[in-house]
Design a protein around this motif. Structure first.
Motif, PDB file in Angstrom:
ATOM      1  N   UNK A  19       0.810  -1.220   0.000  1.00 41.86           N
ATOM      2  CA  UNK A  19       0.000   0.000   0.000  1.00 41.86           C
ATOM      3  C   UNK A  19       0.837   1.261   0.000  1.00 41.86           C
ATOM      4  N   UNK A  20       2.175   1.161   0.122  1.00 42.81           N
ATOM      5  CA  UNK A  20       2.943   2.394  -0.022  1.00 42.81           C
ATOM      6  C   UNK A  20       3.231   2.700  -1.492  1.00 42.81           C
ATOM      7  N   UNK A  79      -2.439   2.367  -2.679  1.00 37.73           N
ATOM      8  CA  UNK A  79      -3.013   3.135  -1.574  1.00 37.73           C
ATOM      9  C   UNK A  79      -4.336   3.760  -2.004  1.00 37.73           C
ATOM     10  N   UNK A  80      -4.295   4.338  -3.189  1.00 35.90           N
ATOM     11  CA  UNK A  80      -5.458   4.988  -3.763  1.00 35.90           C
ATOM     12  C   UNK A  80      -6.593   3.980  -4.004  1.00 35.90           C
ATOM     13  N   UNK A  94      -7.029   0.993  -2.604  1.00 37.06           N
ATOM     14  CA  UNK A  94      -7.547   0.450  -1.335  1.00 37.06           C
ATOM     15  C   UNK A  94      -8.500   1.447  -0.677  1.00 37.06           C
ATOM     16  N   UNK A  95      -8.180   2.716  -0.798  1.00 37.09           N
ATOM     17  CA  UNK A  95      -9.035   3.731  -0.204  1.00 37.09           C
ATOM     18  C   UNK A  95     -10.406   3.699  -0.874  1.00 37.09           C
ATOM     19  N   UNK A 135     -12.217   0.584   0.195  1.00 32.92           N
ATOM     20  CA  UNK A 135     -12.712   0.787   1.554  1.00 32.92           C
ATOM     21  C   UNK A 135     -14.084   1.467   1.509  1.00 32.92           C
ATOM     22  N   UNK A 136     -14.182   2.532   0.712  1.00 38.09           N
ATOM     23  CA  UNK A 136     -15.459   3.246   0.615  1.00 38.09           C
ATOM     24  C   UNK A 136     -16.546   2.386  -0.013  1.00 38.09           C
ATOM     25  N   UNK A 162     -17.652  -0.308   2.447  1.00 43.30           N
ATOM     26  CA  UNK A 162     -18.461   0.302   3.510  1.00 43.30           C
ATOM     27  C   UNK A 162     -19.872   0.600   3.039  1.00 43.30           C
ATOM     28  N   UNK A 219     -16.739  -4.243   5.897  1.00 42.94           N
ATOM     29  CA  UNK A 219     -15.456  -3.556   6.045  1.00 42.94           C
ATOM     30  C   UNK A 219     -14.366  -4.358   5.350  1.00 42.94           C
ATOM     31  N   UNK A 242     -10.230  -5.657   5.162  1.00 43.78           N
ATOM     32  CA  UNK A 242      -8.943  -5.917   5.791  1.00 43.78           C
ATOM     33  C   UNK A 242      -7.939  -5.925   4.651  1.00 43.78           C
ATOM     34  N   UNK A 243      -6.828  -5.234   4.809  1.00 41.46           N
ATOM     35  CA  UNK A 243      -5.859  -5.153   3.716  1.00 41.46           C
ATOM     36  C   UNK A 243      -4.677  -6.058   4.024  1.00 41.46           C
TER      37      UNK A 243
END
Lengths: 351, 351
Positions: B71-72, B77-78, B80-81, B84-85, B88, B93, B95-96
């Motif tokens: 995720x770095x 990262x983008x 996964x974000x 996540x939304x 949700x 939810x 888990x990464x």
């Protein structure tokens, strides 16, 4: 797919279900020979213990909740990646929750919502006060990260933001800069993080015998490059003069470099720029960006260690630990002939 | 902290434990009046059902495993974000898990290791072949992301990398560029992602009636800006001439811009550059970076929808869906007077 059950392992190993259960739950009183036989059967059959059931027995999930603002913010992506490694190193795994810095979701992190799912929490809180944090009945071990004040009873790991900001600002003044702006004051109220960085900036200005100029606090709506670009562009267009910018973080610094390039201001000759976080992109910007580099590996390692100590029975008072940082100086804040002349005129020693 | 138990709620509501349990597990045959009374007691006492126990009853964890390389990496990262939304939004939810692109950890993702912890998996696989993926007995619904080939039976969401690379390369040729390099060929064997982007690049070169020149495939050790910088610098120092660079991704493009600035090659006048991913930093680089923008919201939304359909009982064949993309043209690949002259000489229509 057919699930391999405990009873299958017991049959294959020629032992009782209770013995298999003892091996799976790592009870100490299983004979080494039996343990080896059961393990062999587990490996052969590909048995996976039902972890939900296992949790009810052991009370442990092996999982740590990491709560941060948003992982698409590069600093948090980077930090979560290091926490992932640190927590794996102690044989556990992380779950990442994004709070988007809202009070509701930050409260929810502490609100036991995850009870039964995780063993502990590593939490970069942004909005909650120490009183609010203390008011929550924390049912799980929690380690706090970041600049928000922590209650005395809770473990907390952070870097010294005031000292780092003062050091970076002082380096600009020592290189002969005379009008240092601070980019990243929030329009909607000062965050803990920005507050500490601004304090360090003010300390350095005053320590150099100069006076503060509030017009040099460049305000932003958020921490995006676009916000940084707009703030610097607006300031220059309003005629506010500066020869250096101390930025709250690298993304704002990226926007500052963009605005300066657009307006034809040479970096570092006319304006020096220093960022914060030392993102992996910083060294590759045009010009390469000076930045304050928190020791993120130390942050992840210390947070994990403190949490594991809590999980393993430490019940003492909260520990408050600092991690080191370094000011990485690159071309964006290099001294130039004109700044050196200014510095000499101001009576500093040339290096 | 004292835990509120089921029995406490039952006492407060004046009902049986069984009734409280039925309310907590959302059984349909509880009278509305009883349900309201129990809910009021739950709210008053702050009762939280033990989720591990609840899982044993419902068989659902409410959690989706998202497995990506790291995720770095800003793209992940983008992504996964956004996942996540999206997750949700359907009341669950994520888990990464980070695989670091090793075969061991990618196999482990499919290896039921998480059984009992998650209901399904969204997996950006890098190293596994379709055969290897198919060989795993997938005990959970899985949706695959990315460029690795997916077995016919498994849901897969991706963008058309070949078409996007061809379009971007063609745009450089249409603007008059004559020697387009491809930055990001891997020294250690071509990844699926790079393979498809290189294929699109080749298609565009050939479609323009030009011949391929293998010296223009600039090889890298990894996808860091530093790797990109070194590859471009080495190529120029070895005398390989090019007037444009099609980059495998934005981080390599960042390194290319760095190398070109260091060597005094003007962008876009002497060398045009196009990246891939449209990271949030792309618009703020010097000069602003043209980039292929995958529709990451669509990717997250479609993957979540397919997975939820599986969770809700769909057992049909694997669906293979494409998400849209756009080529965002910024200053780094703008046509210049000299490229326009070159283009006119080559017989293209001026725009």
């Amino acid at each position: 797919m057919r699930t391999v059950r405990l009873v299958d392992v017991a049959e294959r190993a020629g032992v009782s279900i209770k013995t298999v259960s003892n091996v799976v739950h790592d009870h100490p009183y299983v004979r080494a020979e039996l343990r080896a036989r059961v393990q062999a059967a587990i490996d052969e059959l590909g048995y996976r213990p039902n972890l939900s059931a296992r949790r009810l027995v052991t009370g442990r999930t092996g999982t740590i909740l990491v709560a941060v603002t948003s992982i698409d913010v590069p600093y948090f992506g980077d930090l979560c990646q290091r926490l992932d490694r640190a927590v794996r190193n102690v044989g556990m795994q992380i779950v990442i929750e994004q709070t988007y810095a809202t009070r509701e979701s930050e409260s929810a992190v502490l609100d036991q919502r995850e009870r039964g799912l995780v063993d502990g929490v590593i939490f970069h809180s942004v909005t909650l006060s120490a009183e609010e944090l203390a008011a929550h009945r924390l049912g799980l071990p929690v380690v706090l990260l970041g600049e928000a004040p922590a209650p005395a009873g809770v473990d907390h790991v952070k870097m010294d933001n005031v000292a780092a900001a003062a050091e970076a600002t002082a380096s600009l003044l020592a290189a002969g800069r005379r009008r240092v702006a601070f980019l990243g004051h929030e329009r909607r109220g000062l965050s803990h993080t920005t507050g500490q960085r601004l304090t360090g900036y003010k300390q350095a200005i005053k320590a150099a015998g100069m006076s503060l100029d509030r017009r040099l606090y460049l305000r932003v709506d958020d921490y995006s490059p676009e916000s940084g670009r707009r703030a610097v562009k607006d300031a220059i267009e309003r005629g506010i003069g500066f020869d250096a910018i101390m930025c709250r973080d690298d993304l704002l610094a990226l926007g500052a470099l963009h605005a300066l390039a657009d307006l034809g201001r040479a970096v570092p000759e006319e304006v020096a720029v220093i960022g914060w976080d030392d993102l992996s992109i910083a060294a590759h910007l045009t010009p390469p960006l000076s930045s304050i580099a928190p020791d993120k590996d130390a942050l992840a390692g210390q947070a994990t260690r403190l949490l594991m100590e809590r999980l393993n029975g430490y019940h003492g008072p909260g520990r408050h630990e600092l991690v080191p940082y370094r000011l990485i100086e690159r071309a964006s804040s290099a001294a130039t002939d004109s700044t050196v002349r200014g510095r000499d005129a101001a009576g500093s020693d040339p290096r």
